[in-house]
Enzyme design. Structure first.
Site, PDB file in Angstrom:
ATOM      1  N   CYS B  39       0.908  -1.267   0.019  1.00  0.00           N
ATOM      2  CA  CYS B  39      -0.350  -0.404   0.026  1.00  0.00           C
ATOM      3  C   CYS B  39       1.086   1.416   0.131  1.00  0.00           C
ATOM      4  O   CYS B  39       0.214   2.061  -0.404  1.00  0.00           O
ATOM      5  CB  CYS B  39      -1.232   0.407   0.984  1.00  0.00           C
ATOM      6  SG  CYS B  39       0.111  -0.293   2.965  1.00  0.00           S
ATOM      7  N   CYS B 108       0.289  -5.084   7.055  1.00  0.00           N
ATOM      8  CA  CYS B 108       0.454  -3.968   8.062  1.00  0.00           C
ATOM      9  C   CYS B 108       1.913  -4.815   9.650  1.00  0.00           C
ATOM     10  O   CYS B 108       2.527  -3.782   9.864  1.00  0.00           O
ATOM     11  CB  CYS B 108      -0.466  -3.225   8.701  1.00  0.00           C
ATOM     12  SG  CYS B 108      -1.809  -3.332   7.350  1.00  0.00           S
TER      13      CYS B 108
HETATM   14  S1  FES Z   1      -3.398  -1.119   4.374  1.00  0.00           S
HETATM   15 FE1  FES Z   1      -1.594   0.408   4.761  1.00  0.00          FE
HETATM   16  S2  FES Z   1      -0.891   0.647   6.471  1.00  0.00           S
HETATM   17 FE2  FES Z   1      -2.160  -0.743   6.859  1.00  0.00          FE
END
Ligand code: FES
Lengths: 421, 140
Positions: B39, B108
């Site tokens: 992400c 994450c």
């Molecule tokens: S989804 Fe981007 S840091 Fe958790």
């Protein structure tokens, strides 16, 4: 606790008078409109009235051009796939703008897997489509042009009437997705030169569970749901009568209330954006400035050095409901395709928040949101390595470059070993 | 609406809203900064190490609620461990301690593991003597 609803793009509260209008159709007038007895005929009548109201709302020539579906997504699927399949022998080429809603984009992708090709006309950094870009993309095989009236993410109003003229000249059916504009901008299908238009009443104080597809005779369409011959054979399945009745009244009220609603939200939109801009450094508005090129209900913000989900969660805990186009918020971990298409820097797309206003929001609420959001931004920046690296000159701001440090994107790539996006 | 609904469980929300060990360490002995390829988010962990033991751990995170909560929890868990022990740290520990994360948010917690390992590697690079047999313990 103060609660401020700033996600009217996703839902609006049902008007009490709309709810009253719907009530009899749950327990009393429960008949199926396909039935030939009294129970059926009664609700058939109610649906006819709703259809007439919706036709008037968008200046359709006849109520026979109005089809009820389950929601805006189904209407978009029917418009795209229905026209594509109906004209399969004529050609398998479609033209859309690059920033259409996923219900349009994903319908197009579905068709591409079956041999259709599609041109995605690019937009400028404000999300504005040049009508010529559509003209240039049309080929002899093109059987549909699809451009939304207003973008759902960044609120840009597209030059629909001009595109409508191009479509008419070339003789290509023109579909306008009005999901983000219905109830907030006047919709006149004839002035737009639209052959198909879709929207859903839950965006303007009507119920969920009903969508509208307008289609005139110049656009051939086939059904994509098969079963009975409801909705002139274009949409099989038992109608959601209470929602259709409610949607009809919501449309009638929306037409009447539109100038007041627009004036109200435009005022709040300016107050909110001016407030945020004055209070928070390194924040920007994506899409056109408030004014004639932007819908009065939308603010799409990028706050630098912090991520959007954290902003959304913190705002929610403080009573403020918003949306975000950050990759962390999406289930696919991708930033909103609209933000990508307008060329927004990944760092800014990550810090994205979408606030959408409604008629019941107040000035006091806007001031509360400004103060609350300013505090949240300070807190999240204190937690962010990017803010610290910006302050120490390792990376630079995209919004107000200082000339020192490298870009966030280069920095992110150098530490993750892979480019962002 | 009088009830409060939350996207994450109570522990995750608590660590997101009241993060532990947020910040930097002056004269840190090891600093690791990593980015999530998925992400595009970034996490940084700084360590203070005394006699082979993690005395203090701090984080800074540019990322979602789960990422902030994961880094808060990871720094809590890691304090007091020896460098050798910490090298075996996994994101699963973070997930378990947080009482679970949604499937799409597991990466994450991986970011927290990677940031910690990067900080340990940085420490070992600076203090090769501290790591006994560094080559055997440092993952590539
Ligand atoms: S989804 Fe981007 S840091 Fe958790």
């Amino acid at each position: 606790m103060t609660r401020v609803f700033l996600d009217h793009q996703s839902a609006t509260p049902l008007l009490p008078e709309v709810f009253e209008e719907m009530k009899p159709y749950f327990m009393e007038a429960y008949g199926n409109p396909s039935s030939l007895h009294q129970h059926g005929l009664r609700v058939r009548d109610a649906m006819k009235k709703a259809r007439a109201r919706v036709a008037a709302f968008i200046n359709a020539e006849s109520e026979e051009e109005i089809f009820f579906t389950s929601d805006g997504t189904e209407s978009a699927n029917l418009a795209i796939k229905g026209v594509a399949y109906a004209n399969e022998r004529r050609g398998k080429h479609l033209v859309v703008s690059a920033i259409e809603h996923p219900s349009v984009m994903n319908s197009v992708e579905f068709l591409e897997k079956q041999g259709w090709t599609c041109a995605r006309a690019p937009v400028d950094p404000q999300g504005r489509l040049r009508p010529e870009a559509i003209a240039e993309a049309i080929t002899p095989q093109t059987t549909l042009i699809a451009v939304h009236h207003v973008n759902h993410d960044i609120g840009t109003i597209e030059p629909i009437a001009q595109i409508g003229r191009i479509a008419a000249e070339k003789g290509v059916p023109f579909y306008v997705d009005c999901e983000a504009s219905a109830g907030w901008l006047p919709i006149d299908v004839q002035a737009m030169g639209a052959n198909l238009v879709s929207f859903s009443p839950h965006r303007f104080y009507g119920p969920k569970g009903v969508g509208v597809l307008y289609r005139n005779r110049k656009a051939r369409i086939v059904s994509i749901l098969h079963g009975g011959v409801q909705e002139g054979g274009r949409r099989a399945g038992t109608e959601n009568v209470p929602a259709i009745v409610g949607g009809g009244l919501a449309a009638e009220i929306a037409a009447r209330e539109l100038p007041r609603r627009v004036a109200r939200t435009a005022l709040l939109q300016r107050r909110l954006w001016e407030g945020l801009k004055a209070r928070i450094p390194y924040i920007r508005l994506n899409g056109p400035e408030p004014g004639p090129e932007r819908i009065s209900t939308n603010l799409n913000l990028s706050t630098e050095f912090i991520e959007g989900e954290g902003q959304l969660l913190s705002l929610d805990i403080s009573g403020v409901a918003v949306a975000s186009g950050s990759s962390c918020v999406s289930k696919s971990l991708k930033i909103s395709h609209v933000l990508a298409a307008i060329g927004l820097d990944h760092a800014l797309a990550q810090g994205n928040i979408i606030m959408t206003l409604g008629q019941d929001n107040t000035e006091q609420e806007m001031d509360y949101v400004v103060e609350t959001f300013a505090k949240i931004v300070t807190k999240l920046r204190a937690m962010s390595p990017m803010w610290e690296e910006f302050e120490s000159g390792v990376i630079d701001s995209v919004i107000s470059p200082t000339g020192r440090g490298k870009s966030f994107t280069d920095h992110a790539a150098s530490i993750s070993g892979k480019p962002a996006h | 609406m009088s009830e409060t609904y939350t996207l994450y469980n109570e522990t995750v929300m608590d660590h997101f809203l009241n993060p532990r060990n947020m910040g930097d360490i002056k004269d840190a002995d090891g600093v690791g900064e990593v980015g999530a390829a998925a992400c595009g988010d970034i996490m940084k962990i700084s360590l203070k190490i005394r006699e082979g033991r993690i005395e203090d751990a701090r984080f800074k995170t540019f990322g979602c609620g789960s990422a902030i909560a994961s880094s808060s929890m990871a720094t809590e868990l890691i304090k007091g461990r020896t460098v050798q022990e910490a090298m075996g740290f996994t994101n699963q520990e973070v997930v378990t301690a947080l009482g679970g994360l949604p499937p799409v948010k597991i990466h994450c917690s991986v970011l927290a593991e990677e940031a910690l390992k990067a900080a340990l590697e940085d420490y070992i690079k600076r203090h090769p003597e501290a790591a006994g047999k560094p080559d055997a313990t440092i993952p590539a």
